[in-house]
Design an enzyme around this catalytic site. Structure first.
Site, PDB file in Angstrom:
ATOM      1  N   GLU A 136      -4.597  27.479 -12.733  1.00  0.00           N
ATOM      2  CA  GLU A 136      -4.999  26.535 -13.558  1.00  0.00           C
ATOM      3  C   GLU A 136      -5.059  27.173 -15.382  1.00  0.00           C
ATOM      4  O   GLU A 136      -5.227  28.469 -15.407  1.00  0.00           O
ATOM      5  CB  GLU A 136      -6.054  25.483 -13.395  1.00  0.00           C
ATOM      6  N   GLU A 164     -12.973  24.654  -7.931  1.00  0.00           N
ATOM      7  CA  GLU A 164     -14.059  25.246  -8.761  1.00  0.00           C
ATOM      8  C   GLU A 164     -15.003  25.063  -8.599  1.00  0.00           C
ATOM      9  O   GLU A 164     -15.929  24.424  -9.269  1.00  0.00           O
ATOM     10  CB  GLU A 164     -13.420  24.130 -10.024  1.00  0.00           C
TER      11      GLU A 164
END
Length: 364
Positions: free
Chosen positions: A299, A167
Site C-alpha cells: 500500500e 496490517e
C-alpha cells in the site's frame, strides 16, 4: 515479473471514507455497525448496488491498458456468506478472477478483515477493537477460510497469491502498554466499552505461528508459481529469520508506506524531508530485507501533508508528481508495489491523491 499493482480497497471490504454514500443516514463508522443498524433489506440493497457498480469489467480493461499487472483485492472473513448479518460476496471474487484472466492480469487475495479485528482500524471491520487473536475458534475459522480460497483458486492462471492477514497490530509495535492507552483508539474510537473489552495487541509469537499455520494450509493447494505474502506488522526488520527460503517457497514480505505516517513520526512536511527519509531510512531497510524475501510495498499513495497545505492547484499537482517520483524510485529497488487505492467515491479536494484512476496522471 515486477509487480505494478493497484488495490481494490473499499469494494468487498468497506471503508467509510472511500464510499461514504453506503453509510448515509447512519452513525456507523465501520462495517460491523453498518450491517447491524440498517434494516436487513436496505443493507442488502446498498451492498449489492455498491458491489455491482464500484468495480466493473471496464476497470480491468483500463488497468491492463495502463500497464498494471496485478490487483490486490481485500476480502472479508464472511466472503462465503456464512456469517450473518453480513452478506457474502464470493461471486464478485469469482468475477475478478475471470476478468483478470481475460485481460492478462493477476490477483492477490488479501484477507483484510477478520472476526473481532486484528488491528482496531476501520478497515479491520470494527473500530477500536482488537480481539481476534484471543479467540481460538475464530483463528481456526480464518485458517479454514484461507484453505477454502486456496482450493477454489489455487490452480487459476489469474491468481498471483494469497495474503493471510492485513496490517496486524502487535506488541512489537505498541510495547507493553494496555490496549486502552494505544494510539489507535484515538483515531478509531470504539463504539462502547463492552465491544472493546478483551482487546489487546497481537503477540508477535502468535502472529509468526499463524503465518506458518496459514502457509501449511494454503500452499499445498496452489500451483508452484503462486505466492504467499505476509504483512510485516509495521516492523519490517523483525522478519529476517522467518520462513527461510530453504524451507518455504515463494514467501513475499509486504510493507506499507504512507507519508502521513512518517509525518506523524516527526518528518517535516517538505519534499526534501520526504526524499531524505525515503533514501536514508527506507532504502536501507528495503535493500537489507530483499536479501531474505522478495519485498513488495502493498500500500502507498500520493497523500502528504505538504501537498495538502498548498492552496494553488498547479502547485499541488506538481507536489503530487514529486511525491510519486520519490516513492516510485524506491519501488524500483524491490519486487514491486500496489497503489492504495483504485477508486475513491468522495468529493474531498485531496481524495485524488488516493485514487489511482485520478492520480495516474501524476505518476510515470
Amino acid at each position: 515479473m515486477q509487480i505494478k499493482g493497484v488495490n481494490f480497497g473499499g469494494w468487498l471490504v468497506l471503508e467509510k471514507w472511500i464510499a461514504p454514500e453506503l453509510f448515509a443516514g447512519t452513525e456507523a463508522e465501520d462495517e460491523y455497525h453498518l450491517a447491524r443498524v440498517l434494516p436487513e433489506e436496505e443493507y442488502r440493497e446498498r451492498m449489492e448496488k455498491h458491489r455491482k457498480s464500484f468495480i466493473r469489467e471496464e476497470d480491468f480493461r483500463f488497468l491492463s491498458e495502463q500497464g498494471i499487472n496485478t490487483i490486490r483485492i481485500p476480502i472479508p472473513f464472511y466472503i462465503f456468506g456464512d456469517r450473518a448479518p453480513y452478506l457474502g460476496c464470493i461471486e464478485y471474487l469469482d468475477f475478478a478472477l475471470d476478468m483478470a484472466e481475460k485481460y492478462g492480469l493477476k490477483i492477490l487475495i488479501d484477507l483484510h478483515m477478520v472476526p473481532g479485528s486484528q488491528n482496531g482500524f476501520d478497515n479491520g471491520g470494527i473500530c477500536g477493537v482488537c480481539k481476534w487473536s484471543g479467540m481460538p475458534e475464530e483463528v481456526d475459522f480464518c485458517l479454514r477460510l484461507l484453505e477454502k480460497l486456496a482450493l477454489r483458486y489455487g490452480h487459476r492462471d489469474g491468481l498471483w497469491g494469497i495474503q493471510p492477514l492485513n496490517e496486524p497490530i502487535t506488541d512489537a509495535l505498541t510495547g507493553d502498554i494496555p490496549w486502552e492507552q494505544v494510539w489507535i483508539r484515538n483515531i478509531y474510537p470504539p463504539k462502547s466499552a463492552e465491544e472493546e473489552a478483551g482487546s489487546a495487541p497481537i503477540k508477535m509469537e502468535f502472529l509468526r505461528k499463524f503465518y506458518e499455520d496459514a502457509y501449511t494450509r494454503v500452499m499445498p493447494h496452489m500451483d508452484e508459481d503462486k505466492f504467499f505474502m505476509i504483512h510485516d506488522a509495521f516492523r519490517t526488520a523483525m522478519w529476517k529469520d522467518f520462513m527461510p527460503r530453504e524451507q518455504y517457497r515463494n514467501v513475499v514480505l509486504d510493507t506499507h508506506f504512507y507519508f502521513g505516517s512518517v509525518e506523524a513520526g516527526g518528518c517535516p512536511k517538505a519534499l526534501e524531508a520526504y526524499q531524505a527519509i525515503v533514501e536514508g531510512r527506507f532504502y536501507p531497510i528495503l535493500d537489507e530485507m530483499s536479501g531474505y524475501f522478495p519485498v513488495v510495498t502493498g500500500e502507498w499513495s500520493l497523500d502528504s501533508g505538504y501537498a495538502k497545505d498548498l492552496p494553488d492547484r498547479q502547485d499541488k499537482e506538481n507536489a503530487y508528481r514529486a511525491v510519486a517520483e520519490i516513492q516510485q524510485k524506491a519501488w524500483e529497488r524491490i519486487a514491486g508495489s500496489f497503489f492504495w487505492t483504485y477508486r475513491i467515491l468522495s468529493d474531498s479536494p485531496d481524495a485524488d491523491a488516493w485514487s489511482f484512476e485520478k492520480a495516474i496522471k501524476w505518476m510515470k
